[in-house]
Write a protein that holds these residues in place. Structure first.
Motif, PDB file in Angstrom:
ATOM      1  N   ASN A   1       3.554   2.440  -6.047  1.00  0.00           N
ATOM      2  CA  ASN A   1       3.374   0.895  -5.839  1.00  0.00           C
ATOM      3  C   ASN A   1       4.406   0.131  -6.757  1.00  0.00           C
ATOM      4  O   ASN A   1       4.897  -1.102  -6.133  1.00  0.00           O
ATOM      5  CB  ASN A   1       1.929   0.453  -6.798  1.00  0.00           C
ATOM      6  CG  ASN A   1       0.910   0.522  -5.880  1.00  0.00           C
ATOM      7  OD1 ASN A   1       0.752  -0.157  -4.881  1.00  0.00           O
ATOM      8  ND2 ASN A   1       0.102   1.358  -5.944  1.00  0.00           N
TER       9      ASN A   1
ATOM     10  N   PHE B   1       3.847   3.435  12.240  1.00  0.00           N
ATOM     11  CA  PHE B   1       3.325   2.128  11.420  1.00  0.00           C
ATOM     12  C   PHE B   1       3.802   0.960  12.321  1.00  0.00           C
ATOM     13  O   PHE B   1       3.152   0.116  12.151  1.00  0.00           O
ATOM     14  CB  PHE B   1       3.520   2.144  10.114  1.00  0.00           C
ATOM     15  CG  PHE B   1       2.871   3.392   9.217  1.00  0.00           C
ATOM     16  CD1 PHE B   1       1.538   3.724   9.505  1.00  0.00           C
ATOM     17  CD2 PHE B   1       3.610   3.680   8.152  1.00  0.00           C
ATOM     18  CE1 PHE B   1       0.935   4.596   8.904  1.00  0.00           C
ATOM     19  CE2 PHE B   1       3.053   4.779   7.624  1.00  0.00           C
ATOM     20  CZ  PHE B   1       1.694   5.091   7.622  1.00  0.00           C
TER      21      PHE B   1
ATOM     22  N   THR C   1      -3.908   4.635   6.871  1.00  0.00           N
ATOM     23  CA  THR C   1      -2.996   3.444   6.746  1.00  0.00           C
ATOM     24  C   THR C   1      -2.899   2.403   7.919  1.00  0.00           C
ATOM     25  O   THR C   1      -2.997   0.975   7.873  1.00  0.00           O
ATOM     26  CB  THR C   1      -1.450   3.999   6.313  1.00  0.00           C
ATOM     27  OG1 THR C   1      -1.814   4.892   5.274  1.00  0.00           O
ATOM     28  CG2 THR C   1      -0.628   2.904   6.094  1.00  0.00           C
TER      29      THR C   1
ATOM     30  N   THR D   1       0.833  -1.165  -0.142  1.00  0.00           N
ATOM     31  CA  THR D   1      -0.132  -0.065   0.019  1.00  0.00           C
ATOM     32  C   THR D   1       0.717   1.215   0.077  1.00  0.00           C
ATOM     33  O   THR D   1       2.131   1.221   0.465  1.00  0.00           O
ATOM     34  CB  THR D   1      -0.871   0.077   1.194  1.00  0.00           C
ATOM     35  OG1 THR D   1      -1.935   1.058   1.109  1.00  0.00           O
ATOM     36  CG2 THR D   1      -0.370   0.281   2.614  1.00  0.00           C
TER      37      THR D   1
ATOM     38  N   VAL E   1       6.206  -4.583   9.435  1.00  0.00           N
ATOM     39  CA  VAL E   1       5.965  -4.144   8.225  1.00  0.00           C
ATOM     40  C   VAL E   1       7.306  -3.540   7.709  1.00  0.00           C
ATOM     41  O   VAL E   1       8.299  -3.285   8.269  1.00  0.00           O
ATOM     42  CB  VAL E   1       4.870  -2.753   8.390  1.00  0.00           C
ATOM     43  CG1 VAL E   1       5.849  -1.701   9.171  1.00  0.00           C
ATOM     44  CG2 VAL E   1       4.740  -2.241   7.036  1.00  0.00           C
TER      45      VAL E   1
ATOM     46  N   ASN F   1       1.112   5.239   1.200  1.00  0.00           N
ATOM     47  CA  ASN F   1       0.910   6.283   2.172  1.00  0.00           C
ATOM     48  C   ASN F   1       1.176   7.670   1.646  1.00  0.00           C
ATOM     49  O   ASN F   1       2.616   7.799   1.157  1.00  0.00           O
ATOM     50  CB  ASN F   1       1.419   6.169   3.395  1.00  0.00           C
ATOM     51  CG  ASN F   1       1.011   6.917   4.279  1.00  0.00           C
ATOM     52  OD1 ASN F   1      -0.172   7.137   5.014  1.00  0.00           O
ATOM     53  ND2 ASN F   1       1.816   8.060   4.725  1.00  0.00           N
TER      54      ASN F   1
ATOM     55  N   PHE G   1       9.085  -1.032   5.465  1.00  0.00           N
ATOM     56  CA  PHE G   1       8.400   0.583   5.526  1.00  0.00           C
ATOM     57  C   PHE G   1       9.488   0.883   4.423  1.00  0.00           C
ATOM     58  O   PHE G   1      10.908   0.995   4.830  1.00  0.00           O
ATOM     59  CB  PHE G   1       8.583   1.120   6.709  1.00  0.00           C
ATOM     60  CG  PHE G   1       8.275   2.720   6.534  1.00  0.00           C
ATOM     61  CD1 PHE G   1       7.087   3.172   6.281  1.00  0.00           C
ATOM     62  CD2 PHE G   1       9.378   3.807   6.536  1.00  0.00           C
ATOM     63  CE1 PHE G   1       6.626   4.386   6.264  1.00  0.00           C
ATOM     64  CE2 PHE G   1       8.880   5.050   6.309  1.00  0.00           C
ATOM     65  CZ  PHE G   1       7.505   5.555   5.978  1.00  0.00           C
TER      66      PHE G   1
ATOM     67  N   ILE H   1       4.739  -0.887   3.279  1.00  0.00           N
ATOM     68  CA  ILE H   1       4.193   0.275   3.005  1.00  0.00           C
ATOM     69  C   ILE H   1       5.168   1.389   2.299  1.00  0.00           C
ATOM     70  O   ILE H   1       6.253   1.360   2.715  1.00  0.00           O
ATOM     71  CB  ILE H   1       3.791   1.022   4.508  1.00  0.00           C
ATOM     72  CG1 ILE H   1       2.634   0.288   5.060  1.00  0.00           C
ATOM     73  CG2 ILE H   1       3.399   2.513   4.231  1.00  0.00           C
ATOM     74  CD1 ILE H   1       2.434   0.676   6.400  1.00  0.00           C
TER      75      ILE H   1
ATOM     76  N   ASP I   1       5.886   5.068   1.574  1.00  0.00           N
ATOM     77  CA  ASP I   1       5.421   6.474   1.955  1.00  0.00           C
ATOM     78  C   ASP I   1       6.055   7.578   0.769  1.00  0.00           C
ATOM     79  O   ASP I   1       7.213   7.445   0.542  1.00  0.00           O
ATOM     80  CB  ASP I   1       6.028   6.917   3.017  1.00  0.00           C
ATOM     81  CG  ASP I   1       5.500   8.253   3.568  1.00  0.00           C
ATOM     82  OD1 ASP I   1       4.341   8.454   3.892  1.00  0.00           O
ATOM     83  OD2 ASP I   1       6.558   9.319   3.348  1.00  0.00           O
TER      84      ASP I   1
ATOM     85  N   GLY J   1       7.256  -0.291  -4.315  1.00  0.00           N
ATOM     86  CA  GLY J   1       6.785  -1.635  -3.269  1.00  0.00           C
ATOM     87  C   GLY J   1       6.866  -2.895  -4.122  1.00  0.00           C
ATOM     88  O   GLY J   1       7.490  -4.032  -3.513  1.00  0.00           O
TER      89      GLY J   1
ATOM     90  N   LEU K   1      -3.785  -1.565   8.480  1.00  0.00           N
ATOM     91  CA  LEU K   1      -2.752  -2.348   9.165  1.00  0.00           C
ATOM     92  C   LEU K   1      -3.408  -3.320  10.054  1.00  0.00           C
ATOM     93  O   LEU K   1      -3.252  -4.474  10.212  1.00  0.00           O
ATOM     94  CB  LEU K   1      -1.535  -1.848   9.722  1.00  0.00           C
ATOM     95  CG  LEU K   1      -0.553  -1.275   8.648  1.00  0.00           C
ATOM     96  CD1 LEU K   1       0.479  -0.269   9.417  1.00  0.00           C
ATOM     97  CD2 LEU K   1       0.133  -2.085   7.888  1.00  0.00           C
TER      98      LEU K   1
ATOM     99  N   ASN L   1      -4.489   2.624   0.655  1.00  0.00           N
ATOM    100  CA  ASN L   1      -4.466   2.805   2.168  1.00  0.00           C
ATOM    101  C   ASN L   1      -5.895   3.126   2.813  1.00  0.00           C
ATOM    102  O   ASN L   1      -6.011   3.006   3.953  1.00  0.00           O
ATOM    103  CB  ASN L   1      -3.590   3.580   2.624  1.00  0.00           C
ATOM    104  CG  ASN L   1      -3.716   5.106   2.145  1.00  0.00           C
ATOM    105  OD1 ASN L   1      -4.454   5.258   1.241  1.00  0.00           O
ATOM    106  ND2 ASN L   1      -3.436   5.814   3.312  1.00  0.00           N
TER     107      ASN L   1
END
Length: 298
Positions: free
Chosen positions: A76, A54, A22, A13, A61, A15, A63, A41, A43, A79, A26, A93
């Motif tokens: 995305n 988070f 968000t 996701t 997670v 953020n 991050f 996640i 950001d 990620g 979670l 999110n």
């Protein structure tokens, strides 16, 4: 079946200045019944770094903080590049996942070898019996528009069947690693809106299909009545509708679309924004057109 025999699912996701939504996502992920997941996640350069916030909610997670806002597709894609999963579940999110959502989506990949992307049923978070998405119709080659199937209807089971749909919902779509390896990442030229439509076009060209799985349910916090018509959305929706049509239609078809756009869409939208005295929206609409005039589609 042991966890070692279950495919790893990466939940990704993005953020951007919205840590509370968000964090609520979670919390819903913590309740999933599927055990073999990783959570990522990304950001997009939020004003404040929400890393510790988070980590308190979901200690495992992964991050990743970008140094600038890369938009929906770019965020995305970051990620995706870090994900280890056999399947990647891209979710907004501002969503809440239901307990067995993962199992239903994976089941479609098992049952349909041609599945490239599988989407859950979407219902509105604040109106939990109202459907937002039960599939998409095809984009009309003349108007450049399409519709969400079932949007605004009370869910009475009228769309309770697994079926092929024309486009994925960008707010929640699972794709296999093998498909990404073949078709590539989300097209970052869009930044916001229409990138998942373009991705689906490439996916179909590669011989895959997009499926809707009614047994998997997600709740989306998008308002049904307010907050939809920002100037930013006016700009990107119109810019990217033109861009999508340029990228995915050959000249004769695109010519018919442009005739409709020039003769109907431009006068209608211009008149509408003038009557409503929405001059910022009017400016955004025309900037969207100018962008397509002076920028390549690829």
């Amino acid at each position: 079946m042991s966890m070692n025999n279950l495919p790893l699912v990466s939940i990704i996701t993005v953020n951007y200045n919205n840590p509370h939504h968000t964090a609520e996502l979670l919390e819903s992920i913590k309740k999933l019944s599927y055990p073999n997941i990783e959570v990522i996640i990304v950001d997009n350069a939020s004003a404040q770094n929400p890393f510790h916030f988070f980590k308190e909610v979901y200690p495992d997670v992964l991050f990743i903080r970008n140094d600038r806002n890369l938009g929906f597709a770019g965020g995305n894609n970051v990620g995706i590049r870090h994900a280890k999963g056999d399947y990647l579940f891209l979710v907004n999110n501002d969503t809440e996942l239901t307990t067995n959502i993962i199992e239903g989506l994976l089941d479609v990949f098992t049952r349909f070898p041609d599945a490239g992307i599988v989407c859950p049923k979407f219902r509105y978070y604040y109106h939990k019996d109202i459907i937002e998405y039960a599939g998409y119709t095809k984009v009309n080659v003349f108007t450049g528009r399409n519709k969400m199937i079932g949007c605004g209807e009370v869910d009475k089971g009228q769309y309770d069947e697994i079926r092929e749909t024309y486009y994925a919902h960008g707010g929640g779509m699972m794709i296999s690693r093998d498909v990404i390896n073949k078709i590539g990442y989300l097209p970052e030229i869009y930044f916001l809106y229409y990138e998942e439509f373009d991705w689906c076009e490439k996916l179909r060209e590669a011989g895959y299909k997009i499926y809707y799985q009614y047994r998997s349910l997600i709740f989306h916090k998008e308002s049904m009545t307010t907050g939809k018509n920002s100037v930013l959305k006016t700009y990107y929706i119109n810019r990217n509708r033109l861009l999508f049509m340029r990228r995915n239609n050959r000249f004769p078809v695109f010519l018919f679309f442009m005739l409709y756009f020039v003769l109907f869409t431009v006068p209608k939208n211009t008149f509408h924004f003038l009557i409503k005295k929405q001059f910022a929206h009017l400016s955004a609409f025309w900037k969207a057109i100018y962008w397509n005039v002076f920028n390549p589609a690829f």
